[in-house]
Design a protein around this motif. Structure first.
Motif, PDB file in Angstrom:
ATOM      1  N   ALA A   1      89.270  38.697 110.936  1.00 37.85           N
ATOM      2  CA  ALA A   1      88.896  39.561 110.231  1.00 37.85           C
ATOM      3  C   ALA A   1      90.268  40.232 109.645  1.00 37.85           C
ATOM      4  N   PRO A   2      89.363  40.101 107.939  1.00 39.82           N
ATOM      5  CA  PRO A   2      89.884  41.010 106.917  1.00 39.82           C
ATOM      6  C   PRO A   2      90.892  42.106 106.872  1.00 39.82           C
ATOM      7  N   VAL A   3      91.575  42.141 106.631  1.00 39.13           N
ATOM      8  CA  VAL A   3      92.442  43.485 106.673  1.00 39.13           C
ATOM      9  C   VAL A   3      93.156  43.812 104.806  1.00 39.13           C
ATOM     10  N   PHE A   4      93.129  44.857 104.701  1.00 34.48           N
ATOM     11  CA  PHE A   4      93.493  45.544 103.254  1.00 34.48           C
ATOM     12  C   PHE A   4      95.369  45.621 104.083  1.00 34.48           C
ATOM     13  N   PRO A   5      96.006  44.937 104.133  1.00 33.20           N
ATOM     14  CA  PRO A   5      98.007  45.499 104.573  1.00 33.20           C
ATOM     15  C   PRO A   5      98.632  46.562 103.973  1.00 33.20           C
ATOM     16  N   ARG A   6      97.883  46.725 102.508  1.00 31.06           N
ATOM     17  CA  ARG A   6      97.931  47.648 101.348  1.00 31.06           C
ATOM     18  C   ARG A   6      99.706  47.883 101.556  1.00 31.06           C
TER      19      ARG A   6
ATOM     20  N   CYS B   1      90.948  43.444  94.356  1.00 34.29           N
ATOM     21  CA  CYS B   1      91.016  45.262  94.536  1.00 34.29           C
ATOM     22  C   CYS B   1      91.893  45.647  93.681  1.00 34.29           C
ATOM     23  N   VAL B   2      92.173  47.286  93.285  1.00 32.75           N
ATOM     24  CA  VAL B   2      93.393  47.846  92.727  1.00 32.75           C
ATOM     25  C   VAL B   2      93.643  48.704  94.606  1.00 32.75           C
TER      26      VAL B   2
ATOM     27  N   SER C   1      92.684  41.456 100.376  1.00 29.19           N
ATOM     28  CA  SER C   1      92.809  41.346 101.589  1.00 29.19           C
ATOM     29  C   SER C   1      92.890  39.637 101.896  1.00 29.19           C
ATOM     30  N   MET C   2      93.199  39.847 103.759  1.00 31.75           N
ATOM     31  CA  MET C   2      93.374  38.565 104.161  1.00 31.75           C
ATOM     32  C   MET C   2      93.133  38.779 105.893  1.00 31.75           C
ATOM     33  N   PRO C   3      93.063  37.738 106.517  1.00 34.03           N
ATOM     34  CA  PRO C   3      93.450  37.758 107.710  1.00 34.03           C
ATOM     35  C   PRO C   3      94.704  38.640 108.806  1.00 34.03           C
ATOM     36  N   LEU C   4      93.854  39.648 109.165  1.00 37.97           N
ATOM     37  CA  LEU C   4      94.813  40.139 109.868  1.00 37.97           C
ATOM     38  C   LEU C   4      96.173  39.651 110.464  1.00 37.97           C
ATOM     39  N   VAL C   5      95.844  37.834 111.198  1.00 41.84           N
ATOM     40  CA  VAL C   5      97.100  37.281 111.814  1.00 41.84           C
ATOM     41  C   VAL C   5      98.106  36.639 110.577  1.00 41.84           C
ATOM     42  N   SER C   6      97.637  36.925 109.225  1.00 39.86           N
ATOM     43  CA  SER C   6      98.207  36.183 108.488  1.00 39.86           C
ATOM     44  C   SER C   6      99.530  37.410 107.903  1.00 39.86           C
TER      45      SER C   6
ATOM     46  N   GLY D   1      87.087  48.294  96.357  1.00 43.85           N
ATOM     47  CA  GLY D   1      85.804  48.251  96.372  1.00 43.85           C
ATOM     48  C   GLY D   1      85.011  47.103  96.645  1.00 43.85           C
ATOM     49  N   GLN D   2      84.330  45.932  96.647  1.00 44.32           N
ATOM     50  CA  GLN D   2      82.947  46.331  97.341  1.00 44.32           C
ATOM     51  C   GLN D   2      83.841  46.106  99.044  1.00 44.32           C
ATOM     52  N   GLU D   3      84.080  46.282  99.084  1.00 49.24           N
ATOM     53  CA  GLU D   3      84.755  45.246 100.825  1.00 49.24           C
ATOM     54  C   GLU D   3      84.927  46.243 101.584  1.00 49.24           C
ATOM     55  N   GLU D   4      84.601  46.099 102.656  1.00 47.64           N
ATOM     56  CA  GLU D   4      84.818  47.416 103.653  1.00 47.64           C
ATOM     57  C   GLU D   4      86.388  47.210 104.080  1.00 47.64           C
ATOM     58  N   GLU D   5      87.295  48.284 103.859  1.00 50.36           N
ATOM     59  CA  GLU D   5      88.632  48.746 104.497  1.00 50.36           C
ATOM     60  C   GLU D   5      88.181  49.042 105.929  1.00 50.36           C
ATOM     61  N   SER D   6      88.153  50.912 106.473  1.00 53.80           N
ATOM     62  CA  SER D   6      87.746  51.314 107.334  1.00 53.80           C
ATOM     63  C   SER D   6      86.579  51.823 107.149  1.00 53.80           C
TER      64      SER D   6
END
Lengths: 340, 340
Positions: free
Chosen positions: A42-47, A185-186, A195-200, B13-18
């Motif tokens: 599932a995705p995560v924003f690695p920030r 996103c910003v 965002s990208m898969p956590l495993v990535s 953005g529109q994506e869920e982050e937390s």
């Protein structure tokens, strides 16, 4: 939706007061999952955890060579610094080398992340500039890429700017994640956040740490970046701060980089492993403790943990809580990592 | 273990982050549950959310009358202040009235909770004292109880000290929770911290707000405390801070008090309702937003919400996230409160 496992418990006395759920993964450069907790695809924003990978173009573009970047300067481009005088001076040094100034930085202004540095700045009667932004080193690196490429850097933080496209491409190559510019996103510092898969994220850190599966140019750049980080951990965050502390005390065995909203990425170069943690609720205290515990388990399993590293990682993974009088009031404890 | 419902989502953005899970309850003075989300009979440490109830003995003991406490001073005893010069001066004023000094405060020292006040203190070349501790007002209230009772206040923060026993008894009477002295944990400011069912916190705030089901003495004290809070909301936390903002802007319709580790309690006196929220992971941002949303739903259902209160509560319940450049980067949004 899959409910993430409980990864950390905060106790008051012996009673549970709060707890954190999250996801974690250990992966190889090939993207093979060595250990998973929760939905790691599932995705995560690695920030900001992705900063060491965002710094790749600084090296591949030839900017680091042309302008004579020191290891400390490369490390600052990978860091989320605390705004100390050393950090600010290092950012200034980069800008001088590339013939730019802090006015060109588009990261915005905030008081130093380190509250002590923030008060010290106020006590000197000063106010923060873009140089104090925790991302200023990274942005100096972006300006260096622009300089070596002969680009107009105004608006460099836009996803469609050539500098950001080079950065996005580097993230794709390193992590294997498909990143679509129109879906950017910003981030807090104005650059694109994908965002990208956590495993990535974990796979990207595996490649950054071991250089496996990369082109010769990328592998060489990855080595220069990890060497800079490991030799200059103070630039990652700052004195007494987590990224610096773990990376410094584990001297080369591991390096870590945290990101906002409860993200932490790490690399164990000797094993070719990358690790990534995302806490559902975005809590940094949990990301740190869960990652420290995970690193400890993996290093111990492979008999790779030194006495010093064990002590440091244990200290971040499990500790007593003190009140303002220094009295013991509770604890932070990891939940057993059963894995799957 | 029951998994708490998702109560708040943070988007980039529109994506869920937390996102945050938690528990919430609206209850009457009789302890009747009007609305529940999650395991509301399970325990919570109310932490500082219980301060307005911990201030009851300040009134019932006769200390507030004997020493001529102003409404602002009583409100400070109920608050977790930001360490502004006004807060510090108010604490000093209490200590002067009771013939004590800040050396008698056993709350410990920390830099002001309000980062702006913290930098201002540093800019003046000063260091914090016990007066800047966010709990100093509450502790001044405890010393006042000790003074009117003629007690030696050394060690007053111990669960077995007569002052703390009086405070613990008041919490029991107001919340209906059975509190066992030997099971006391320790709070951040050194006083006992007891866990209790979440619904008991809500019931306590229902009684505090409406006075129902209380002895005449307790009811009178509760009225004096809620009047002091509503008339002096600046003492609850401080300018621009949540407790002060919501309580001030809803002028009398509601009052709220937050506590560490994601707790928030509130009262709607006109309905005789108390409300309590506990976020599983301890995040204050979620406790605030979830409570604001809950207050809004309840007030709207009963056609009790003013235009001003609606605007303020909506602003805390659901808002856009900005980065350091002021650009829109995402949002914080409550999850629909289906209830049970």
């Amino acid at each position: 939706m899959e409910v993430s496992p409980r990864l950390l418990v905060v106790r008051r006395g012996q009673e549970e007061e709060s707890f954190h759920r999250g996801r974690a993964v250990v992966a190889t450069a090939a993207g093979e999952k060595v250990l998973t907790l929760g939905a790691v695809d599932a995705p995560v924003f690695p920030r900001s955890s992705i900063k060491p990978i965002q710094a790749i173009p600084l090296v591949t573009s030839g900017a680091a060579d042309k302008y004579g970047f020191s290891g400390a300067e490369i490390a600052l481009a990978c860091g989320s610094h605390g705004g100390s005088p050393l950090h600010v001076a290092t950012a200034k040094s980069i800008l001088k080398k590339i013939g730019s100034s802090h006015d060109a930085l588009e990261c915005g202004v905030h008081w130093p992340l380190d509250s002590g540095e923030s008060r010290a700045l106020a006590a000197r009667g000063e106010k923060p500039t873009t140089l104090h932004n925790n991302c200023s080193g990274k942005h100096c690196g972006f300006l260096a890429v622009g300089a070596v490429r002969g680009l107009d850097t105004v608006g460099y933080t836009d996803a469609s700017h050539p500098i950001m496209r080079e950065v996005t491409n580097a993230i794709s190559l390193m992590t294997g994640a498909e990143l679509v510019e129109s879906q950017a996103c910003v981030d807090g510092c104005a650059i694109p956040a994908f965002s990208m898969p956590l495993v990535s994220v974990a796979a990207g850190f595996a490649r950054l740490g071991a250089g496996e599966g990369l082109s010769p140019s990328l592998a060489c750049s990855a080595k220069r970046i990890r060497t800079a980080i490991v030799q200059n951990p103070i630039m990652l965050s700052g004195k007494g701060r987590v990224d610096t502390s773990i990376t410094a005390e584990c001297h080369g065995e591991v390096f870590v980089k945290s990101g906002a909203e409860g993200v932490m990425a790490a690399s164990i170069p000797a094993l070719g492993y990358g690790l990534a943690v995302k806490i559902d609720d975005g809590a940094q205290r949990a990301a740190t403790a869960v990652m420290a515990n995970l690193l400890l388990q993996v290093l111990q399993k492979h008999s790779l943990v030194t006495t010093k590293a064990k002590s440091v990682l244990e200290g971040h993974a499990r500790f007593r809580l003190k009140n303002w009088n220094g009295a013991d009031v509770g604890s932070v404890e990891p939940v057993s990592l059963a894995g799957s």
